[in-house]
Write an enzyme that holds these catalytic residues in place. Structure first.
Site, mmCIF file in Angstrom:
data_model
loop_
_atom_site.group_PDB
_atom_site.id
_atom_site.type_symbol
_atom_site.label_atom_id
_atom_site.label_comp_id
_atom_site.label_asym_id
_atom_site.label_seq_id
_atom_site.Cartn_x
_atom_site.Cartn_y
_atom_site.Cartn_z
ATOM 1 C CE LYS A 22 -1.682 1.383 4.096
ATOM 2 N NZ LYS A 22 -1.292 2.746 4.502
ATOM 3 C CG ASN A 23 2.366 2.579 3.545
ATOM 4 O OD1 ASN A 23 1.186 2.852 3.273
ATOM 5 N ND2 ASN A 23 2.777 2.386 4.773
ATOM 6 C CB CYS A 117 -4.736 10.192 11.379
ATOM 7 S SG CYS A 117 -3.107 9.663 11.790
ATOM 8 N NE ARG A 122 0.857 10.646 9.979
ATOM 9 C CZ ARG A 122 0.241 9.605 9.410
ATOM 10 N NH1 ARG A 122 -0.864 9.148 9.933
ATOM 11 N NH2 ARG A 122 0.708 9.056 8.307
ATOM 12 C CG ASP A 305 3.702 1.640 9.471
ATOM 13 O OD1 ASP A 305 3.849 1.846 8.252
ATOM 14 O OD2 ASP A 305 3.410 2.539 10.273
ATOM 15 N NE ARG A 397 -6.753 3.801 5.830
ATOM 16 C CZ ARG A 397 -5.979 4.661 6.461
ATOM 17 N NH1 ARG A 397 -6.134 4.865 7.747
ATOM 18 N NH2 ARG A 397 -5.080 5.370 5.817
HETATM 19 C C1 EPZ Z 1 4.328 7.039 6.100
HETATM 20 O O1 EPZ Z 1 3.548 8.074 6.676
HETATM 21 C C2 EPZ Z 1 3.441 5.810 6.082
HETATM 22 N N1 EPZ Z 1 2.261 6.062 5.252
HETATM 23 C C3 EPZ Z 1 3.013 5.464 7.497
HETATM 24 O O2 EPZ Z 1 2.256 4.256 7.439
HETATM 25 C C4 EPZ Z 1 4.272 5.206 8.342
HETATM 26 O O3 EPZ Z 1 3.890 4.956 9.675
HETATM 27 C C5 EPZ Z 1 5.180 6.442 8.277
HETATM 28 O O4 EPZ Z 1 5.491 6.749 6.907
HETATM 29 C C6 EPZ Z 1 6.500 6.211 9.027
HETATM 30 O O5 EPZ Z 1 7.169 5.110 8.499
HETATM 31 C C7 EPZ Z 1 2.364 5.966 3.917
HETATM 32 O O6 EPZ Z 1 3.427 5.683 3.381
HETATM 33 C C8 EPZ Z 1 1.114 6.213 3.130
HETATM 34 P P1 EPZ Z 1 6.385 10.507 8.103
HETATM 35 P P2 EPZ Z 1 4.094 9.610 6.658
HETATM 36 O O7 EPZ Z 1 6.242 11.714 7.273
HETATM 37 O O8 EPZ Z 1 4.824 9.847 5.391
HETATM 38 C C9 EPZ Z 1 6.701 13.865 11.359
HETATM 39 C C10 EPZ Z 1 0.503 2.806 7.914
HETATM 40 O O9 EPZ Z 1 0.199 2.281 8.984
HETATM 41 N N2 EPZ Z 1 6.585 14.801 10.237
HETATM 42 O O10 EPZ Z 1 7.617 9.660 7.965
HETATM 43 O O11 EPZ Z 1 2.981 10.497 7.002
HETATM 44 C C11 EPZ Z 1 5.368 13.181 11.658
HETATM 45 O O12 EPZ Z 1 4.589 13.977 12.514
HETATM 46 C C12 EPZ Z 1 0.893 4.266 7.876
HETATM 47 O O13 EPZ Z 1 0.571 2.206 6.811
HETATM 48 C C13 EPZ Z 1 6.777 16.163 10.462
HETATM 49 O O14 EPZ Z 1 7.046 16.590 11.598
HETATM 50 O O15 EPZ Z 1 5.124 9.539 7.863
HETATM 51 C C14 EPZ Z 1 5.769 11.899 12.329
HETATM 52 O O16 EPZ Z 1 5.990 12.144 13.703
HETATM 53 C C15 EPZ Z 1 0.667 4.946 9.211
HETATM 54 N N3 EPZ Z 1 6.658 17.033 9.437
HETATM 55 C C16 EPZ Z 1 7.112 11.565 11.668
HETATM 56 O O17 EPZ Z 1 7.564 12.764 11.009
HETATM 57 C C17 EPZ Z 1 6.358 16.610 8.157
HETATM 58 O O18 EPZ Z 1 6.289 17.457 7.240
HETATM 59 C C18 EPZ Z 1 7.004 10.471 10.623
HETATM 60 O O19 EPZ Z 1 6.143 10.905 9.636
HETATM 61 C C19 EPZ Z 1 6.161 15.223 7.941
HETATM 62 C C20 EPZ Z 1 6.279 14.336 8.992
#
Ligand code: EPZ
Length: 418
Positions: A22-23, A117, A122, A305, A397
């Site tokens: 999915k990711n 969420c 996020r 995850d 999902r």
């Molecule tokens: C991706 O989310 C995945 N989703 C998530 O999977 C996964 O948990 C996450 O990466 C971490 O591996 C998809 O790929 C669709 P991040 P993403 O940006 O990109 C902070 C699942 O269960 N952050 O790496 O949203 C954020 O708050 C889902 O399949 C900022 O501060 O994750 C978080 O604490 C859940 N500013 C950390 O970074 C930003 O601009 C990680 O977020 C972006 C993120």
């Protein structure tokens, strides 16, 4: 609302095959917007998040033809809309991944802020910081982020945190920018390598995608290509956990073992025997499993995850375990529900202390988010009696044919709609 009904049975094990990631599919589908000729993507999982992304691309003007075998042909000839409205954007976080492609090809993008969420706020500040560094003018009004530019220019970007989404969005944006972009402290998850491989097959010039420093030499135009999505490492890890909890031998087909390394290493540390083969792994019938400490980290650390799922396993593992969640601020929502099933877990900020118990008992629980729901499902497999999980749309999902695959290894899971 739909619910899982899980009756405890003697689960036999056997084998299952893992679906496409999915990711990985979500950023690659978003990146298809860059291409001036059709893209053919295969091994896309049949999930609501994927359909939501198709809905956004359709709304923007993409022609999308999908087949039941997980293949999609996507072609963005000319945009119909440049605004992704809240009704579409808020359904899932990955909606924001279309910004980089719209900005890079059409020099403008307007997306309703996707919102938080259950697992955390996020934010998208790192995405926006990167777009600004590349010359985009960013404004936010009435919950809409607007970005525009004459043409994105290559830049040197340092990510304060190795954000997966920000890395993906910026690699997509830089692919058709003018000049060279270097992203430092980039996320190194396997899904990013898959995205870079896809974009390079379309004519991009991306080096070291999937490492912490990615270099992108912008090209004027990307053509379509054919690409096969990598297997879902988190689905594989979820079934590895099912085998460990049910103490069954399980062959997990269609995986890339190196993508599972942090999970395999932790499971072996706990005494679970795992055989690794070219495109499958075998969990041998687990004997005594030891308690362990887990800290979630960006790849190649232990994946966030998989935190809820391993917490489920540790809740029935003799001894004291500690789980530290360093990525998201609110990702322990499964713990109060596990405790209602008889687990003994205390939360202190980002840390959970788990006293392993001999048994869990079935009861009514609620899935608060995707991986919490998966963790409760795994607990239901071994809990005495019947477990009823509501709000299962969170689970459905992210896991293709989850109930069928669980029942294939001997579980007794059904879905009711009362
Ligand atoms: C991706 O989310 C995945 N989703 C998530 O999977 C996964 O948990 C996450 O990466 C971490 O591996 C998809 O790929 C669709 P991040 P993403 O940006 O990109 C902070 C699942 O269960 N952050 O790496 O949203 C954020 O708050 C889902 O399949 C900022 O501060 O994750 C978080 O604490 C859940 N500013 C950390 O970074 C930003 O601009 C990680 O977020 C972006 C993120």
């Amino acid at each position: 609302m739909a619910k899982y009904i899980i009756n405890q049975t003697s689960i036999t094990g056997g084998e299952i095959s893992i679906s496409g990631s999915k990711n990985s599919a979500l950023p690659i589908i978003a990146g298809s917007i860059l291409c001036t000729s059709p893209v053919k993507i295969s091994n896309i999982p049949n999930l609501s998040d994927i359909f939501n992304m198709y809905e956004i691309l359709n709304y923007l003007g993409c022609e999308i033809n999908t087949k039941s075998d997980g293949t999609a042909i996507i072609y963005m000839n000319s945009p119909k809309n440049m605004l992704v409205p809240y009704e579409l954007a808020h359904k899932f976080r990955a909606s924001f991944l279309v910004m980089g492609a719209l900005l890079s090809r059409f020099k403008k993008a307007e997306i309703a802020l996707p919102g938080g969420c259950p697992i955390g706020n996020r934010p998208i500040d790192l995405h926006l910081k990167g777009f600004s560094a590349m010359g985009a003018e960013i404004t936010q009004e009435h919950g809409i982020i607007e970005a525009k530019c004459d043409r994105l220019k290559g830049a040197k970007i340092y990510l304060d945190f190795p954000s997966v989404g920000a890395t993906e969005n910026l690699i997509i944006a830089a692919s058709c920018a003018e000049g060279k972009t270097i992203i430092e402290n980039a996320a190194a998850e396997p899904e990013i390598s898959d995205l870079a491989n896809f974009l390079n097959a379309c004519g991009a010039d991306i080096k070291n995608g999937g490492t912490s420093t990615v270099t992108i030499n912008g090209t004027k135009e990307l053509k379509g290509c054919e690409h096969n999505i990598i297997p879902d490492r988190i689905e594989a890890g979820t079934f590895m956990t099912a085998a460990a909890m049910c103490k069954i031998p399980l062959t997990i087909k269609n995986v890339i073992p190196k993508h599972l390394k942090p999970i395999t290493a932790k499971f072996r540390e706990m005494g679970i025997e795992i055989e690794e083969h070219k495109n499958y792994i075998k969990i041998l019938r687990p004997g005594n499993i030891s308690a362990a400490d887990v800290k979630t980290l960006p790849f190649p650390g232990f994946p966030t995850d998989m935190q809820a799922q391993i917490t489920s396993l540790l809740s029935i593992t003799h001894g004291t375990s500690m789980v530290v969640e360093t990525i998201f601020e609110n990702r322990f929502l499964h713990i109060p529900e596990l405790n209602r099933m008889g687990a003994n877990i205390k939360i202190d900020g980002r840390c959970a202390i788990i006293e392993g118990t001999n048994r869990l008992t079935g009861t009514k629980v609620t899935a608060t988010d995707l991986r919490a729901g998966a963790a409760l499902t795994l607990a239901g497999l071994i809990a005495d009696g019947t477990t009823e999980i509501s709000d299962i749309e969170h689970i459905e999902r992210g896991y293709e044919n989850f109930v069928d695959k669980l029942n294939q290894i001997g579980a007794d899971v059904s879905i009711t709609n009362d």
